[in-house]
Design a protein around this motif. Sequence first.
Motif, PDB file in Angstrom:
ATOM      1  N   UNK A  62     -18.001 -84.764 -33.832  1.00 17.17           N
ATOM      2  CA  UNK A  62     -17.002 -85.465 -34.622  1.00 17.17           C
ATOM      3  C   UNK A  62     -17.158 -86.983 -34.534  1.00 17.17           C
ATOM      4  N   UNK A  63     -16.889 -87.645 -35.628  1.00 19.57           N
ATOM      5  CA  UNK A  63     -16.893 -89.109 -35.682  1.00 19.57           C
ATOM      6  C   UNK A  63     -15.824 -89.511 -36.688  1.00 19.57           C
ATOM      7  N   UNK A  64     -14.768 -90.164 -36.208  1.00 24.47           N
ATOM      8  CA  UNK A  64     -13.650 -90.522 -37.082  1.00 24.47           C
ATOM      9  C   UNK A  64     -13.683 -91.987 -37.501  1.00 24.47           C
ATOM     10  N   UNK A  65     -14.766 -92.693 -37.195  1.00 22.47           N
ATOM     11  CA  UNK A  65     -14.888 -94.093 -37.615  1.00 22.47           C
ATOM     12  C   UNK A  65     -14.899 -94.169 -39.143  1.00 22.47           C
ATOM     13  N   UNK A  66     -14.476 -95.292 -39.670  1.00 21.40           N
ATOM     14  CA  UNK A  66     -14.443 -95.489 -41.121  1.00 21.40           C
ATOM     15  C   UNK A  66     -15.821 -95.225 -41.726  1.00 21.40           C
ATOM     16  N   UNK A  67     -15.848 -94.420 -42.770  1.00 19.50           N
ATOM     17  CA  UNK A  67     -17.091 -94.121 -43.463  1.00 19.50           C
ATOM     18  C   UNK A  67     -17.976 -93.108 -42.774  1.00 19.50           C
ATOM     19  N   UNK A  68     -17.536 -92.529 -41.675  1.00 24.20           N
ATOM     20  CA  UNK A  68     -18.362 -91.565 -40.944  1.00 24.20           C
ATOM     21  C   UNK A  68     -17.954 -90.123 -41.276  1.00 24.20           C
ATOM     22  N   UNK A  74     -13.134 -84.865 -45.028  1.00 28.62           N
ATOM     23  CA  UNK A  74     -11.713 -84.635 -45.312  1.00 28.62           C
ATOM     24  C   UNK A  74     -11.394 -84.533 -46.807  1.00 28.62           C
ATOM     25  N   UNK A  75     -11.886 -85.459 -47.654  1.00 30.06           N
ATOM     26  CA  UNK A  75     -11.554 -85.366 -49.075  1.00 30.06           C
ATOM     27  C   UNK A  75     -12.195 -84.173 -49.794  1.00 30.06           C
ATOM     28  N   UNK A  76     -13.175 -83.537 -49.159  1.00 33.71           N
ATOM     29  CA  UNK A  76     -13.880 -82.414 -49.788  1.00 33.71           C
ATOM     30  C   UNK A  76     -13.171 -81.083 -49.574  1.00 33.71           C
ATOM     31  N   UNK A  77     -12.217 -81.029 -48.676  1.00 35.33           N
ATOM     32  CA  UNK A  77     -11.524 -79.780 -48.345  1.00 35.33           C
ATOM     33  C   UNK A  77     -10.962 -79.124 -49.607  1.00 35.33           C
ATOM     34  N   UNK A  78     -11.289 -77.855 -49.786  1.00 38.58           N
ATOM     35  CA  UNK A  78     -10.814 -77.089 -50.935  1.00 38.58           C
ATOM     36  C   UNK A  78     -11.686 -77.186 -52.170  1.00 38.58           C
ATOM     37  N   UNK A  79     -12.768 -77.944 -52.084  1.00 40.71           N
ATOM     38  CA  UNK A  79     -13.660 -78.132 -53.238  1.00 40.71           C
ATOM     39  C   UNK A  79     -14.998 -77.436 -53.032  1.00 40.71           C
TER      40      UNK A  79
END
Length: 136
Positions: A62-68, A74-79
């Motif tokens: 996991x990497x939660x840094x901006x742009x990582x 996250x925005x791809x969930x459900x697609x």
Amino acid sequence: MPHMVLLASYLSINAVDVSEHSSKIELSVEVSDEDATTFRSLGWKEVLGGIKEGSLSATFKQDIAAGELDATMWPLLGNNVPFEVRLSDAAVGPNNPKYTGTVLMKKWAPIAGQVGSIAEVDVEWPTSGQVSRTVS
């Protein structure tokens, strides 16, 4: 090349190379077996290949840094999104085919782990539509 050690495999999700976050990649495909047995089968079961399906499994650091990683997933969930996997990150060719298709981003676990462990995300996403193998 009779044996291979996976050292630098390649994984792209939605045209983003996420290999640097990946520690496990598995593309699995299978065909359902449809019973075609009749009285003329003489007591033996006969089967035909039916519908194909697949799944893409991965373990990510996991990497939660901006742009990582998390910001990418996250925005791809459900697609349904395109993927590409290769045994090696070297150029695609007869000794390094690429497998491509689309997966449903069905699950994302942004937080997983226990005290003192590396934060990892294990996923398994079903394929949607055809999975292709190409060498060029």
